[in-house]
Enzyme design. Structure first.
Site, PDB file in Angstrom:
ATOM      1  N   GLY A 149       0.797  -1.217   0.000  1.00 18.24           N
ATOM      2  CA  GLY A 149       0.000   0.000   0.000  1.00 18.24           C
ATOM      3  C   GLY A 149       0.827   1.263   0.000  1.00 18.24           C
ATOM      4  O   GLY A 149       1.332   1.709  -1.036  1.00 18.24           O
ATOM      5  N   CYS A 150       0.988   1.843   1.175  1.00 16.56           N
ATOM      6  CA  CYS A 150       1.622   3.148   1.274  1.00 16.56           C
ATOM      7  C   CYS A 150       3.110   3.118   0.956  1.00 16.56           C
ATOM      8  O   CYS A 150       3.652   4.090   0.423  1.00 16.56           O
ATOM      9  CB  CYS A 150       1.376   3.736   2.658  1.00 16.56           C
ATOM     10  SG  CYS A 150      -0.383   3.993   2.991  1.00 16.56           S
TER      11      CYS A 150
END
Length: 204
Positions: A149-150
């Site tokens: 994700g991030c």
């Protein structure tokens, strides 16, 4: 699974520049504590590795940048992201639990930059890129969560912004080992250099 080198067109390496900074992505209690809304199965090794990177960067005088996700109390700035992932509401102002706090033993120093973001990337809608340019940074050492994700999005956007992203494999984690490894492999093929903790510590 072994990350890189890759066949076909995916054989390039970015290499290290001369001025690195460390980016600690969303290493907050929501991921590291067993009852957290985004609890990881084994956060300990990545947390320890992040702490080692922070110590090394500070000792050598390299900038350390932290990111957290925060939203307004009414989630008006959360857009469609919170609709897709409702659990993100725990990062709203005033939400119970303190899940958005940096996970101990990590703690930003007073002089270090804290980037507050609303989406996955540390760059989207933030002042991170101009801050790094002003500081003369050419290499961004990336650690934190989650790999798929991030961390992934921030590393990809770092490349797009003209920085050399170095993703430290032992200092990232995800909700499964398979997801972690597959995303490291794809990052290493196309958007970043995936490096070992030892290599990163040497360059920091």
């Amino acid at each position: 699974m072994t990350v890189g080198p890759h066949g076909g067109p995916f054989t390039g390496r970015l290499g290290w520049g001369s001025r690195p900074a460390l980016l600690v992505v969303d290493m907050v209690r929501a991921y590291t504590e067993p009852d957290g809304p985004f609890a990881l199965p084994e956060p300990g090794p990545a947390l320890t590795a992040c702490a080692s990177l922070v110590d090394a960067a500070r000792e050598s005088g390299h900038p350390v940048v932290w990111t957290v996700v925060r939203y307004a109390r009414d989630l008006a700035d959360a857009g469609l992201f919170v609709r897709k992932v409702p659990a993100l509401a725990v990062f709203a102002e005033g939400a119970a639990g303190g899940w958005g706090e940096i996970a101990p033993p990590l703690a930003p120093a007073p002089e270090e930059t804290l980037v507050v973001k609303q989406y996955a990337s540390a760059f989207l809608g933030t002042s991170l890129a101009p801050r790094l340019v002003t500081a003369g940074i050419d290499t961004l050492v990336v650690c934190g969560v989650s790999t798929s994700g991030c961390v992934r999005t921030s590393a990809t956007d770092a490349l797009s912004a003209g920085f050399r992203p170095m993703v430290v494999r032992e200092a990232c984690a995800d909700r499964s080992a398979g997801l972690h490894e597959s995303n490291l492999a794809d990052l290493d093929a196309k958007y970043a250099d995936v490096v070992s903790l030892d290599e990163a510590l040497t360059h920091l």
